[in-house]
Scaffold this motif. Sequence first.
Motif, short mmCIF file in Angstrom:
data_model
loop_
_atom_site.label_atom_id
_atom_site.label_comp_id
_atom_site.label_asym_id
_atom_site.label_seq_id
_atom_site.Cartn_x
_atom_site.Cartn_y
_atom_site.Cartn_z
N MET A 87 -6.02 -10.46 -0.77
CA MET A 87 -6.04 -9.45 0.29
C MET A 87 -5.10 -8.28 -0.05
N GLU A 88 -3.97 -8.58 -0.66
CA GLU A 88 -3.04 -7.53 -1.03
C GLU A 88 -3.67 -6.59 -2.05
N GLU A 89 -4.49 -7.19 -2.95
CA GLU A 89 -5.15 -6.37 -3.96
C GLU A 89 -6.15 -5.42 -3.32
N VAL A 90 -6.89 -5.92 -2.34
CA VAL A 90 -7.89 -5.10 -1.63
C VAL A 90 -7.19 -4.00 -0.86
N LYS A 91 -6.09 -4.33 -0.19
CA LYS A 91 -5.34 -3.34 0.59
C LYS A 91 -4.80 -2.24 -0.32
N ALA A 92 -4.28 -2.64 -1.47
CA ALA A 92 -3.75 -1.65 -2.41
C ALA A 92 -4.87 -0.76 -2.95
N TYR A 93 -6.04 -1.38 -3.16
CA TYR A 93 -7.18 -0.61 -3.66
C TYR A 93 -7.61 0.42 -2.62
N ALA A 106 -19.20 -1.80 -6.55
CA ALA A 106 -19.05 -3.23 -6.79
C ALA A 106 -17.99 -3.82 -5.87
N MET A 107 -16.90 -3.10 -5.66
CA MET A 107 -15.85 -3.56 -4.75
C MET A 107 -16.35 -3.59 -3.31
N ALA A 108 -17.18 -2.60 -2.95
CA ALA A 108 -17.70 -2.54 -1.58
C ALA A 108 -18.65 -3.72 -1.31
N SER A 109 -19.45 -4.08 -2.31
CA SER A 109 -20.38 -5.20 -2.12
C SER A 109 -19.65 -6.54 -2.12
N LYS A 110 -18.49 -6.56 -2.76
CA LYS A 110 -17.74 -7.81 -2.85
C LYS A 110 -16.79 -8.00 -1.67
N HIS A 111 -16.24 -6.88 -1.18
CA HIS A 111 -15.26 -6.96 -0.09
C HIS A 111 -15.73 -6.13 1.10
#
Length: 293
Positions: free
Chosen positions: A1-7, A31-36
């Motif tokens: 979750m921290e990685e997604v927030k930083a992204y 790709a990030m949008a489809s994954k998260h």
Amino acid sequence: MEEVKAYIESGILELYVLGQLNAQEQKEVEAMASKHPEVKQEIEAIEIAMEQYALQNAIKPSEGLGDKIFEKIGLSDNLEKAEPIVAKAVNEVKPTKEAVIIPLNTAPYESKIKTLRIALVACIALLVVSVIALYNAHNQLGSAKDQIAELNLNNEKFTSTVNFMKQSNADLQKIIDMANDPDWKTVKLAGTAMDPKAKMTVYWHAKGKHVMVDNSKMDLPVNDQQHQYQLWAIVNGKPVDLGVFDVKADSTHILVNMKETGSAAAFAVTLEKRGGSVNPTMNQMVVIGNVSI
């Protein structure tokens, strides 16, 4: 979750919506949008925010702009005929889905703006403190440099004084020793018609061939930069060069060493061009003195 927030907070999603990314970067975002789901929601929120901003800051076209456009493309005469057709075409277009208004969540952006403002204020405060500290350090450094320069100057003066005293003491002791040594002769040179008041003293050691002049007992006119005094020994009636010197040029030494000679009936000094002459200029003879037997 921290990685997604930083992204999400990196700013890449805003660039994606603005179309500022290259093809590879766009694929990575998608790709990030489809994954998260969080990334996808953030993209949609950014698109809505930018759309609302565009609507709120839209500039209303000036009156008559439409007529000018149709006039440019040659439809000014048929504008009235074209209007019913355009209206009919617009009415026939039906949306496939009913538009849904999603409330914009501005809390994350307000938090970011607040954080940026605090950081900006902190940077300004740090800059002011740094400038003040640099100014004070500069002043202190300048003062320290002045003090060091003054100390160096005083040290040089002190060293020069000490060296002068040491050399003077050594020369005075040598004069005392010479007075007690019968091999040393003191020759007093008196002024000539060129300068009757001129005088000086020469010390000569016949066996050792040493010749010295005494700066402290020298009373000659000060020579200029183009001339020097030259000492001569009269040997068998002929002058022999013993070197040149300047009046009081060497203030560190009382005694000045000249060239050696083992024989002399008299000593004389003439004023010559700087560097000396092969033969003495007789009308420039300043002092002369005979060696006592």
